[in-house]
Motif scaffolding. Structure first.
Motif, short mmCIF file in Angstrom:
data_model
loop_
_atom_site.label_atom_id
_atom_site.label_comp_id
_atom_site.label_asym_id
_atom_site.label_seq_id
_atom_site.Cartn_x
_atom_site.Cartn_y
_atom_site.Cartn_z
N GLY A 179 -67.80 39.26 -146.38
CA GLY A 179 -66.42 38.78 -146.26
C GLY A 179 -65.37 39.75 -146.73
N ARG B 40 -61.68 41.94 -142.08
CA ARG B 40 -61.29 41.01 -141.03
C ARG B 40 -62.34 40.98 -139.92
N THR C 22 -66.53 37.37 -130.75
CA THR C 22 -66.60 35.95 -131.09
C THR C 22 -67.45 35.18 -130.09
N ARG D 216 -65.99 33.28 -137.94
CA ARG D 216 -65.20 32.74 -139.05
C ARG D 216 -65.98 31.63 -139.77
N ALA D 217 -66.58 30.72 -138.99
CA ALA D 217 -67.37 29.64 -139.60
C ALA D 217 -68.58 30.21 -140.35
N SER E 47 -68.85 33.20 -141.75
CA SER E 47 -68.34 33.82 -142.96
C SER E 47 -68.01 32.76 -144.01
N HIS E 48 -67.38 31.70 -143.57
CA HIS E 48 -67.03 30.60 -144.48
C HIS E 48 -68.29 29.97 -145.08
N GLN E 49 -69.32 29.75 -144.25
CA GLN E 49 -70.58 29.18 -144.73
C GLN E 49 -71.21 30.09 -145.78
N CYS E 50 -71.15 31.39 -145.54
CA CYS E 50 -71.75 32.34 -146.48
C CYS E 50 -71.04 32.32 -147.82
N ARG E 51 -69.73 32.25 -147.80
CA ARG E 51 -68.97 32.24 -149.05
C ARG E 51 -69.21 30.97 -149.85
N HIS E 52 -69.51 29.88 -149.14
CA HIS E 52 -69.71 28.60 -149.83
C HIS E 52 -71.18 28.20 -149.92
N THR F 21 -73.50 24.80 -151.55
CA THR F 21 -74.08 23.84 -150.61
C THR F 21 -75.51 24.16 -150.21
#
Length: 147
Positions: free
Chosen positions: A85, A88, A105, A117-118, A120-125, A129
Motif C-alpha cells: 500500500g 497509488r 483494474t 483498491r479492494a 489493497s484495503h483487505q490487506c491493510r485490514h 479480520t
C-alpha cells in the motif's frame, strides 16, 4: 486453456518441453523486464530459441503460454505491491507494464474477483479480520497485456 502450474517450473527437473537452461534464461529475462512491454520474440531470443519453437516448448513445460506466464507474474507482483500500500494504483499499473490503470483494474478484477483498491484495503485490514480471501485464482491464460 491450461493455467500455469503453482510450483516454479525450474524445480521440475524432468519436465517435458523447454530445457532447464533455456527456461532459466527466459525466466530471468521476464523477471528483469516485468515492468516493460516486450514480445514473445524478445523472450524467445533471451532463451536462444526460435519464437515458434520456444512458445510450443514453453507451454509444454509450464502448462500455459509464455505471455500468460508473464501476466501471472505481473499479477502476483501487483498483489505484493498492493499489499504494501505504499503507492497509488496507477503507479502500480505503470510499474508492471499495463497500458493504463483501467486496463490493470479490469485484468486484476478478472483474475482475482476483487478490484485492486479492494484488495489493497483487505490487506491493510487483514490483521483485524484474518487472512485475505481471494475469490478466484488468477487464470493468466485469459488476461492480456499490450506488448
Amino acid at each position: 486453456m491450461h493455467a500455469c502450474h503453482d510450483t516454479h517450473p525450474a524445480v521440475q527437473r524432468s519436465a517435458p518441453g523447454l530445457n532447464e537452461r533455456a527456461f532459466l534464461r527466459a525466466d530471468a529475462f521476464i523477471l528483469r523486464n516485468l515492468g516493460r512491454n516486450f514480445t514473445l520474440a524478445d523472450v524467445a531470443s533471451a532463451a536462444c530459441i526460435s519464437r515458434f519453437h520456444f512458445a510450443r516448448q514453453f507451454r509444454q513445460r509450464v502448462g500455459c503460454s509464455p505471455m500468460a506466464y508473464v501476466m501471472r507474474l505481473r499479477l502476483e507482483r501487483a498483489k505484493e505491491m498492493l499489499a504494501r500500500g505504499d503507492q497509488r494504483i496507477a503507479d502500480t499499473a505503470a510499474a508492471l507494464g499495463f497500458y493504463d490503470q483501467s486496463h490493470f483494474t479490469r485484468t486484476f478484477r478478472r483474475a482475482t474477483g476483487v478490484s485492486p483498491r479492494a484488495f489493497s484495503h483487505q490487506c491493510r485490514h487483514a490483521g483485524a479480520t484474518g487472512p485475505i480471501r481471494i475469490l478466484r485464482l488468477p487464470d493468466a491464460a485469459q488476461a492480456h497485456t499490450h506488448p
